[in-house]
Design a protein around this motif. Sequence first.
Motif, PDB file in Angstrom:
ATOM      1  N   LEU A 105      21.530  -1.831  92.069  1.00 17.04           N
ATOM      2  CA  LEU A 105      21.909  -2.838  92.295  1.00 17.04           C
ATOM      3  C   LEU A 105      21.290  -2.723  94.215  1.00 17.04           C
ATOM      4  O   LEU A 105      20.824  -2.126  94.165  1.00 17.04           O
ATOM      5  N   THR A 106      21.590  -3.859  94.330  1.00 12.77           N
ATOM      6  CA  THR A 106      21.207  -4.901  95.644  1.00 12.77           C
ATOM      7  C   THR A 106      22.520  -5.006  96.009  1.00 12.77           C
ATOM      8  O   THR A 106      22.961  -6.641  95.609  1.00 12.77           O
ATOM      9  N   GLY A 107      22.606  -5.728  97.720  1.00  5.10           N
ATOM     10  CA  GLY A 107      22.951  -6.588  98.820  1.00  5.10           C
ATOM     11  C   GLY A 107      23.219  -6.891  99.487  1.00  5.10           C
ATOM     12  O   GLY A 107      21.775  -6.429  99.711  1.00  5.10           O
ATOM     13  N   PHE A 121      31.655  -0.028  95.703  1.00  6.78           N
ATOM     14  CA  PHE A 121      31.145  -0.837  97.397  1.00  6.78           C
ATOM     15  C   PHE A 121      32.185  -1.750  97.728  1.00  6.78           C
ATOM     16  O   PHE A 121      32.731  -1.618  96.701  1.00  6.78           O
ATOM     17  N   VAL A 133      30.324  -2.725 102.121  1.00  8.65           N
ATOM     18  CA  VAL A 133      29.455  -4.092 102.141  1.00  8.65           C
ATOM     19  C   VAL A 133      29.881  -4.974 103.136  1.00  8.65           C
ATOM     20  O   VAL A 133      31.203  -4.455 103.213  1.00  8.65           O
ATOM     21  N   LEU A 138      27.477  -9.013  94.864  1.00 12.05           N
ATOM     22  CA  LEU A 138      26.728  -7.738  94.726  1.00 12.05           C
ATOM     23  C   LEU A 138      25.561  -8.633  93.617  1.00 12.05           C
ATOM     24  O   LEU A 138      26.807  -9.663  92.964  1.00 12.05           O
ATOM     25  N   TYR A 149      24.073 -11.692  89.519  1.00 12.30           N
ATOM     26  CA  TYR A 149      25.371 -11.661  90.679  1.00 12.30           C
ATOM     27  C   TYR A 149      27.615 -11.353  90.285  1.00 12.30           C
ATOM     28  O   TYR A 149      27.038 -12.073  89.795  1.00 12.30           O
TER      29      TYR A 149
END
Length: 538
Positions: A105-107, A121, A133, A138, A149
């Motif tokens: 997971l990345t943001g 999140f 966040v 996300l 996404y």
Amino acid sequence: MDQFGFDFGDPRIRLGDWTLSLQLFTFENVYGLDAARLRTSGDDERVETEALGLTWAGAQEKAEGTGGLTVERTEDGIAFTARGTHTKTLRRAKVVLYGLPDGTLTGFHFTDRPIGDGQAFAYPGAVPHAHRVHTPLLFLKTAEGDYFYFQSLESEMRPKTFAVYRDPRGNGTTVELIHEELATRMSGAIETPQWRVGRTADPERIARQHVEHVRKTFGFVEWQSNPLVPDWLKQVGFVAYIHGQHWSGHIFNSYDDMRVLLRRLADRLDGRHILAHLAGWEGRYYWKYGDYTPDARMGGADGFRRLCEEAHELGIHIQTMLGGNCANREAPGFWQWGESSYMRRADGGIEWGNAPDWDTSRAHETSWQAWLNPGAPGWHQHLLGQASDLIEIYGVDSIFLDTDGHWVNDPNYPVFDGFRRLRDTLKQRYPEVMLTGEHWSDGLLAVTPFTHDDTLHNLNFEHLIAPYVRTYPYNSWGDPGRNSSGVFEGGWSAFKPSGDKPHIIPGLVFVDGTLEAAPDAVDAAIAHARRYVANLAR
């Protein structure tokens, strides 16, 4: 991450390769759609589903109410909205997506994070067991290197939660997208803003589109043309982060010590390029929150006035730190402006925020530390009055709102609206005064585009946010002399120099004796500041 130990019995809606379900939440229970009363229509491009009844207890019981989803194809996935009604107040609507691939997971604010035993999140404020966040977007990065996404096309600041976990029965990854209505207008009906979900090889394209969406939603503008930013701040190239008095009463720098320090800094860099950020200037850090007046032990009102006057003679600007939503219940007059202003969660419970171990007793008991809503009339007017006094009596140039990112869905007054009104009133009264904040989010970029949130020092997609914001060393950073974090509750933190990026204004933390203990680090920071200032003129 907590889960049900049974199948909740949600009917699933399909469009192409996508599978979804819907759950609705009151303050008493969670409800699914009644499969026996579900009507679905549509084609390969669009599906509309409506349940004329609800279930609870994992579909063992029936309830009055309705729920529905509208799902449409997009160029790279689907877009959908959810809705529901109930005889009681609805607070949340959760759309669940099933059978997605594994990945990381990345943001905007963090690098790759494994799913592990599940990750949650929350936007815009932190909730228990969830990572905060800064904007509702996300990404799920797959082993093949492409991305799914998950994006909310929100039109205002309302809570969102993303939950991601591996299906316990081995059916891939499950993603929950949860919308909560503003508590001030919750009712027996709920409707989500549009969610967009898709698959892409170019996450930056999605991030860029998202930034443009939230920019239009909240109205933030680029730093150089931002009417909230006074011209003097656009010339600042060095932030002297000066620590005053610790919670315990230990004084790192009195007002006279601060004057001496600023004189010595102005000998090495034109004062017009220096901003003095004062933490613990009012006396016992946090203990005196709510009573933002000079401290007798540090030099009193006369000493603080001399500090501000001499700083201004040198061309230096002064920024004082105020709790934007936090005050001591023992502060003078609290019963008048504080008792009616407690932050409350959506369920009506009083919000107590964090609980630092201020006295190192290891008890973490901070019942004196009240969390207040800047939208509540009592605290809003008190905070505005205290800030105005500092500006009018001492000529303070910038008001820093500590913990401004601590957000709750208050059923009495919207928190974000309180900060916006504070921004507008201060700007109208004092056009040359800056309002600064501890944290950033998409909405706060329109209120406090100057912030020391240290996530901005190493941010995914930071080039998309950098044009709108400026930041500087964070409150918890250690000084270069002995790694002391001064008034900050952590006590110690390894020194690190400011990043060499256009949106990061160089700075340095100063406790007692920093100039003498770390001359090389001070020299390097001043040299960095000179380079930064030279680039401002280009």
